[in-house]
Scaffold this motif. Structure first.
Motif, mmCIF file in Angstrom:
data_model
loop_
_atom_site.group_PDB
_atom_site.id
_atom_site.type_symbol
_atom_site.label_atom_id
_atom_site.label_comp_id
_atom_site.label_asym_id
_atom_site.label_seq_id
_atom_site.Cartn_x
_atom_site.Cartn_y
_atom_site.Cartn_z
ATOM 1 N N VAL A 1 -1.939 66.958 101.210
ATOM 2 C CA VAL A 1 -1.540 68.368 101.327
ATOM 3 C C VAL A 1 -1.844 69.113 100.027
ATOM 4 C CG1 VAL A 1 0.401 69.955 101.611
ATOM 5 C CG2 VAL A 1 0.201 67.948 103.093
ATOM 6 N N LEU B 1 1.368 76.052 106.346
ATOM 7 C CA LEU B 1 1.714 74.835 105.625
ATOM 8 C C LEU B 1 2.239 73.749 106.544
ATOM 9 C CD1 LEU B 1 2.066 73.291 102.985
ATOM 10 C CD2 LEU B 1 4.303 74.409 102.702
ATOM 11 N N LYS C 1 -4.366 72.270 99.519
ATOM 12 C CA LYS C 1 -3.998 73.519 98.859
ATOM 13 C C LYS C 1 -4.959 73.837 97.712
ATOM 14 C CE LYS C 1 -1.391 77.123 98.543
ATOM 15 N NZ LYS C 1 -1.397 78.111 99.638
#
Length: 247
Positions: free
Chosen positions: A74, A13, A78
């Motif tokens: 982001v 991450l 994901k």
């Protein structure tokens, strides 16, 4: 390409966050540099007075947009790793079709969202922040209320979740969105008169179109085309005469 996609999918991450931050910072830097270069061209026709330096609020809003767009990117990454968003990684003929569909779909969705943002009781809650900068500058594209950034980002992620698209079409759309956004917020018309008078630019939005929107916020609500403004009667009556005028 498939090997690169597999590598990106397996990123931790923190690495994904840094890459997304770098990407969105680069978009800001390239956009401002492109706009600055266009303003220096001797052939541009100025539509709005030269505003001079950007005020600090614009830079703060732009920095906030970079941070929020990073978070949205982001989330998109994901969703892609979870299979919610899917991409065709191969190059082929469908890139052109996907790009056309993506531009037209986002143009229509953005038109509706833009029209909603100008509803009298909603306008003061967000979009008015962007319109306080009437004298456009390269940074103005990024000077948005945080709610608008999140709203456009959510619309973007929804679009990608609904229809599997070519990753190359996604790249192409990102470039088109940046070019249209920057050119529309410079307060100048860089396109040659011969181009502006063509049938193509009766449909494809010129920088003049969005510059006029900043002068008359109730008109010219489209981004990439004039289709929806013509269809719904929100095109400024002076747009076509201005677009085809030598001055």
């Amino acid at each position: 390409m498939h090997e690169l996609a597999a590598y990106v999918a397996d990123l931790p991450l923190w690495a994904a966050v840094l890459i997304c931050l770098a990407e969105n910072t680069l978009i800001l830097v390239v956009g401002v540099a492109l706009g600055t270069a266009v303003l220096r061209l001797k052939t541009v026709v100025r539509l709005l007075p030269d505003p001079g330096r950007a005020e600090p609020l614009q830079w703060w809003l732009a920095a906030g947009s970079v941070v929020l767009n990073t978070a949205i990117t982001v989330v998109g990454w994901k969703l892609w790793t979870l299979g919610v968003i899917r991409f065709d990684l191969d190059a082929g003929w469908r890139i052109v079709v996907d790009l056309l569909v993506l531009v037209l779909a986002m143009d229509f969705a953005s038109y509706l969202g833009h029209a909603l943002a100008h509803v009298r009781w909603l306008y003061p809650l967000g979009h008015r922040m962007h319109h306080r900068f009437v004298d456009a500058r390269p940074i103005t594209l990024f000077a948005l209320h945080p709610g608008e950034v999140i709203g456009f980002g959510a619309l973007w992620l929804l679009m990608l979740s609904v229809v599997p698209l070519s990753v190359w079409a996604l790249v192409g759309y990102t470039v088109i969105n940046l070019v249209f956004g920057i050119f529309g917020h410079l307060g100048v018309e860089p396109l040659p008169l011969r181009w502006r008078r063509s049938r193509l630019f009766a449909i494809v939005a010129t920088p003049t179109m969005h510059a006029m929107h900043h002068l008359n916020p109730a008109r010219n609500l489209g981004f990439y085309t004039t289709i929806w403004d013509r269809l719904f009667g929100t095109l400024d009556d002076a747009y076509d005469p201005t677009r085809t005028s030598a001055t």
